[in-house]
Design an enzyme around this catalytic site. Sequence first.
Site, PDB file in Angstrom:
ATOM      1  N   LYS A 104       0.807  -1.224   0.000  1.00 39.33           N
ATOM      2  CA  LYS A 104       0.000   0.000   0.000  1.00 39.33           C
ATOM      3  C   LYS A 104       0.849   1.287   0.000  1.00 39.33           C
ATOM      4  O   LYS A 104       0.440   2.303  -0.520  1.00 39.33           O
ATOM      5  CB  LYS A 104      -0.924   0.014   1.224  1.00 39.33           C
ATOM      6  CG  LYS A 104      -1.913  -1.141   1.282  1.00 39.33           C
ATOM      7  CD  LYS A 104      -3.140  -0.833   0.491  1.00 39.33           C
ATOM      8  CE  LYS A 104      -4.219  -1.896   0.460  1.00 39.33           C
ATOM      9  NZ  LYS A 104      -4.184  -3.029   1.304  1.00 39.33           N
ATOM     10  N   GLU A 126      -9.902   5.972   3.030  1.00 42.63           N
ATOM     11  CA  GLU A 126     -10.650   4.862   3.619  1.00 42.63           C
ATOM     12  C   GLU A 126      -9.652   3.756   3.938  1.00 42.63           C
ATOM     13  O   GLU A 126      -8.582   3.689   3.334  1.00 42.63           O
ATOM     14  CB  GLU A 126     -11.681   4.348   2.603  1.00 42.63           C
ATOM     15  CG  GLU A 126     -11.136   3.369   1.554  1.00 42.63           C
ATOM     16  CD  GLU A 126     -10.104   3.951   0.583  1.00 42.63           C
ATOM     17  OE1 GLU A 126     -10.079   5.197   0.434  1.00 42.63           O
ATOM     18  OE2 GLU A 126      -9.308   3.180   0.004  1.00 42.63           O
ATOM     19  N   SER A 395       1.974  -9.734  -0.601  1.00 43.09           N
ATOM     20  CA  SER A 395       1.574  -8.326  -0.542  1.00 43.09           C
ATOM     21  C   SER A 395       1.815  -7.676   0.814  1.00 43.09           C
ATOM     22  O   SER A 395       1.992  -6.470   0.898  1.00 43.09           O
ATOM     23  CB  SER A 395       0.103  -8.199  -0.931  1.00 43.09           C
ATOM     24  OG  SER A 395      -0.698  -9.075  -0.150  1.00 43.09           O
TER      25      SER A 395
HETATM   26  C1  LIG Z   1      -5.090  -4.169   1.166  1.00 43.08           C
HETATM   27  C2  LIG Z   1      -4.352  -5.413   1.011  1.00 43.08           C
HETATM   28  C3  LIG Z   1      -4.644  -6.309  -0.018  1.00 43.08           C
HETATM   29  C4  LIG Z   1      -5.783  -6.143  -0.979  1.00 43.08           C
HETATM   30  O1  LIG Z   1      -5.754  -4.982  -1.743  1.00 43.08           O
HETATM   31  P1  LIG Z   1      -5.409  -4.990  -3.289  1.00 43.08           P
HETATM   32  O2  LIG Z   1      -5.713  -3.618  -3.729  1.00 43.08           O
HETATM   33  O3  LIG Z   1      -6.262  -6.030  -3.946  1.00 43.08           O
HETATM   34  O4  LIG Z   1      -3.968  -5.308  -3.405  1.00 43.08           O
HETATM   35  C5  LIG Z   1      -3.853  -7.430  -0.148  1.00 43.08           C
HETATM   36  N1  LIG Z   1      -2.847  -7.679   0.708  1.00 43.08           N
HETATM   37  C6  LIG Z   1      -2.548  -6.846   1.720  1.00 43.08           C
HETATM   38  C7  LIG Z   1      -1.428  -7.199   2.637  1.00 43.08           C
HETATM   39  C8  LIG Z   1      -3.285  -5.686   1.904  1.00 43.08           C
HETATM   40  O5  LIG Z   1      -2.983  -4.876   2.913  1.00 43.08           O
END
Ligand SMILES: *Cc1c(COP(=O)(O)O)cnc(C)c1O
Length: 411
Positions: A104, A126, A395
Site C-alpha cells: 500500500k 478509507e 503483498s
Molecule cells: C489491502 C491489502 C490487499 C488487498 O488490496 P489490493 O488492492 O487487492 O492489493 C492485499 N494484501 C494486503 C497485505 C493488503 O494490505
Amino acid sequence: MVIDHVSRGALLSSTLPDARGRFGEFGGRYVPEGLMAALLELEQTYALARADAQFRDELHELLRTRVGRPTLLHQVPRFAELLAVTGVRVYLKREDMTHTGAHKINNALGQGLLAKRMGKTRIIAETGAGQHGVAVATVCAMLGMTCVIYMGAHDMHRQASNVMRMTLLGAEVRPVETGSRRLKEAISESVRDWVSNLDTTHYLFGTSAGPAPYPLIVRDLQTVIGRETRLQILKSEGRLPDYLVACVGGGSNAIGLFHPFIDEPDVRLIGVEAAGLGVETGVHAATLSAGSPGEMDGAYSYLLQDDDGQVTPTHSIAAGLDYPGVGPELSYLKDIGRVTYRTATDAVALRGMHALTRTEGIIPALESAHAVGYVLELAERGDLPADSIVVLGLSGRGEKDLAIAAERPAG
Ligand SMILES: *Cc1c(COP(=O)(O)O)cnc(C)c1O
C-alpha cells in the site's frame, strides 16, 4: 544499477484507459456532479506528473530511501518441497518488507506527492485492514500533511493494532457505523468528506478501483512491483516465470505485479480471490469469480450483487479482501481472458499462512496467504507442471493478523 533505471521509468507503462477512463467497457466516472471537477483536476495533474522526470525522480528516491525498494525476490525452497512437484521453484516478491509492511505504501507515497503538487494540505482515506490507513498516515507524517482516516467499526475491532498505529502517527481515525461497518461504507464516508472539502483535501484512494483516474494512478504506482520482479527473475533464472500468483481485493497488488507481464503470453497470471466459507455458501468476497458487471463506487466493473442490483454483503477472514467490488482493469483482463481468477477459502488461506510460516519463517498477511494456500492446492491437485517457476506476490506481513491466527492454530 539497472533496477534504478527501470524504477525511474516507473510511470511510463504502456496500456492506458481511453479518454473516458475506460478499460474496454469497464471503468468510467459515475460520480455526483460536484466531484467531476476534482477528478478532472487530479487527472490533469497526474498526466503532467507522469511525464515529468523530476516527479518520477523524487518518487523513485523516496521509494529507495524511505520505503526500502527494490524489495527482495527470493526462492523459498522448504515451502517448495511441500508442493512435491519435481523441479518446481517458488519465489516470493517481498512487499511485506517495505516500510509499514505492505504494498500500500507504493501508492500512498505517490499520491501524497501528487497532492502536494496540487497544493492540498489535507489527506483523507478509507481503510479496510488498516494497512492503507497506516501507509497514508505514514506518508502524511513524512510530508507534513493533515490526515483523516475513515474505517468501518467492524474492521477497527478486528484490526486494532493498525488503529493504534494510525493514531500514533498523528492521524484521526473516524469510525464508520453505517451498513456492514466495513470498507464499502468507509469509502462512502470518505467521498462525503471530500465533496465538502475539495479546496484543501485530496482523497487518497487505496486500490486500483473507483472512478477514473484512480485505477490508472494506482496501477502505475504499483507496477514497480512487477517491473522489479521482471529484472530480478531474469537475473536469477535467465527466463520469465511460468506463473505469477497474487491475491485480489480491489486489485492493486495483483495489477502491479501482473501489468509488466501482460504482453508475455507464456506467463500465466492468476488472481486469487477470497472464497470465505466457500463460494457455494454465498458467504465470500469472490467478485470476479462469482459476480457480474454493474456500477459501484464510481465505476462500472464486476461486483457482488443480487438479482435487483443490490450490492450483497461479503465475508473474508482477510479484512483487505472483504470488498464486493474490484478494479476495472482486472475486470477487463478477465473478459479478454488474459488473467485467470481462482479462489481460496478462509481455511485454505490459514493453511497457507501456517505452511509458509513454519517452513520459511515468514508470516504472511492473511490476504497474501490466499495466494500461498492456492499454490499448495494447485500442486496437490496435480495441476502444477514439473520444473515450473512460480512467483508469489507476498503483498504484506501478518503481524496485524496474529490474534486471528492464534485462534486457529496449525492443524
Ligand atoms: C489491502 C491489502 C490487499 C488487498 O488490496 P489490493 O488492492 O487487492 O492489493 C492485499 N494484501 C494486503 C497485505 C493488503 O494490505
